[in-house]
Design a protein around this motif. Sequence first.
Motif, PDB file in Angstrom:
ATOM      1  N   PRO A   1       0.494   2.642   5.991  1.00 18.27           N
ATOM      2  CA  PRO A   1       0.771   1.948   4.729  1.00 18.27           C
ATOM      3  C   PRO A   1       2.255   1.604   4.617  1.00 18.27           C
ATOM      4  CG  PRO A   1      -0.517   3.948   4.383  1.00 18.27           C
ATOM      5  CD  PRO A   1      -0.032   3.983   5.784  1.00 18.27           C
ATOM      6  N   ASP A   2       2.583   0.707   3.694  1.00 21.96           N
ATOM      7  CA  ASP A   2       3.973   0.279   3.549  1.00 21.96           C
ATOM      8  C   ASP A   2       4.899   1.435   3.181  1.00 21.96           C
ATOM      9  OD1 ASP A   2       3.846  -2.906   3.521  1.00 21.96           O
ATOM     10  OD2 ASP A   2       2.123  -2.156   2.387  1.00 21.96           O
TER      11      ASP A   2
ATOM     12  N   GLN B   1       0.853  -1.185   0.000  1.00 28.01           N
ATOM     13  CA  GLN B   1       0.000   0.000   0.000  1.00 28.01           C
ATOM     14  C   GLN B   1       0.894   1.241   0.000  1.00 28.01           C
ATOM     15  OE1 GLN B   1      -2.504   1.106   3.534  1.00 28.01           O
ATOM     16  NE2 GLN B   1      -4.192   0.514   2.191  1.00 28.01           N
TER      17      GLN B   1
ATOM     18  N   THR C   1       5.782  -3.020   7.829  1.00 22.94           N
ATOM     19  CA  THR C   1       5.772  -3.661   6.522  1.00 22.94           C
ATOM     20  C   THR C   1       6.302  -5.085   6.591  1.00 22.94           C
ATOM     21  OG1 THR C   1       6.457  -3.457   4.224  1.00 22.94           O
ATOM     22  CG2 THR C   1       8.064  -2.808   5.875  1.00 22.94           C
TER      23      THR C   1
ATOM     24  N   TYR D   1       0.898   5.447   0.126  1.00 18.43           N
ATOM     25  CA  TYR D   1       0.145   6.650   0.484  1.00 18.43           C
ATOM     26  C   TYR D   1       0.940   7.839  -0.031  1.00 18.43           C
ATOM     27  CZ  TYR D   1      -2.945   9.349   3.638  1.00 18.43           C
ATOM     28  OH  TYR D   1      -3.892  10.196   4.164  1.00 18.43           O
TER      29      TYR D   1
END
Length: 540
Positions: A110-111, A53, A360, A55
Amino acid sequence: MKKTSLILFSLMLVATFALAGCSGNNENKPADTGNSGENAPPAGSNEESIKIQAYMSSFGDDPRETELYKLWKEKMEQHIGKKLDIEWIYVNSDDYPEKIKLTLASGDTPDIMSGVKDAEVMFQFGNQGALLDIAPYLDEYAPNYKKYLESTKFSDKSMYTPEGKMFFFGDGFNNDTGLAGSAYPALYRFDIFEKHNIKIPENWDEFYDAAKRLKELYPDSYPVNAQEWPKFWDATSLSNHTKNDIYWNGQEYVYGPMEESFKEGLMYIRKLYDEKLLDPEFLSQSQDQLQAKVTTGKSFMIPIAWAGWWEKYSVPTEGVEWGAAVNAKNENYGDQWVLGPALLGQTIFPNYGVMISKKTKYPELIIQLLDYQYSPEMVDLMHWGVEGKTYEMVDGKREFINESGEWEELSAFGLGEPWTRQGFVYAPQNYSTDYIKYKKVKFYANGSIEEIRPQEGMGRLDSEKVIPPYEQSPVIRLSKQDEAKKAQVMTAVSTYLDENIYKFLLGERDFSEWDDFKNELANIGDYQSIVDMMNEQLSQ
């Protein structure tokens, strides 16, 4: 199925290498292979496809449907040897700073995440455990990014915490042109200078002589004028090696307005004003008012301006031709500094970047993905595109294929406008593809006029010497308390400074009062304590 997929993937790589071998050996062409070969894919997950993911801060349209994005993704997959299933979350750049803080604070990160302009935010959430410390991974998984760090002055202080941790990939900048060319030269009415055989100024004495001669020829004019920004005293400060604020002089932080060289620059401007060589409205006029004057023979000289204005100031049908030249220098201070130079080589800007979530599942793979954006082949792809489609070689140099002159073709491909940057932003920017978008202008330097881009003209200066030291200064990271103190003191000081600069330039105060003014300024705010506080940080 897994074995079949791996065989097919291997055949695709073999075919890609074969095509690359047939394409000729052109070092200016982006590589056709995704893996730079400097490091092997990391050990870890055996998954053939990974879902991550991202962002991202967005600066325009969604880039995912462009051909450039598809090429970027394909090469990223080749580089790590896995398919990428990326869930993109784009947030308008205006809203991004607050929304990313909320995301980081939520713990559901997010990652991959675009950074924010305030590096302190990234250090804050990194120290709180929300972000991955990438420092331990650099040697093995980030050889390209490590080169940027190693060639950036003071990166050991600006990019790391005191404990040696690093919480984001800094915003990269690549300048392989050898030019520290600025987009802020001086502008002159070349047709008028040529008509009367007046020398284009190279120093402030010649600048004054040219203004005097033009006043004689055109008594109703004010030969010299200035933009709202950059201001006239920006030009004299650059030539006199100072600044109108706290700045790094190469050895320590100092407060420029208290230096004699700053006062000297103001006195020069006042001299032009008193002799009616400088437009009396130069501090109050709008850009439209200025443009009306320079297109109708009311003014002929602007000491510093954004280079693109020469075209708006010229009126070819009426013979009005503006050109550019290197800024006037003060012989007492040597080579003039330039405004907004492009730093040479590969450098990192420490206040932007890309963050990785501590949560992550793929730290090594993601570091490899981000590092690959700093590789020469990916910088070329993301900024030049593909040879024969977006650029071509002309006399051994790359030039964009841009038939309309308005960049529609390049935008459709994924280059140019809109300005949403491809990939995981911020990916490195490339100076050569920035300055090449400027139109060529008649440019005077070293005794001759040539039609070139303004940055190439400014590049005639000694590129090492024209870069102000404050463009590569150590980053001072103050505590919240000290930052608040600095803001409070310097806001009051800067306001009083600007008010009095106007008074000295317009004759409302005489320079015999300069020492009194210095005492007044110190009473307004203890700027020296801020300078001392910043210098103390350097020794810690």
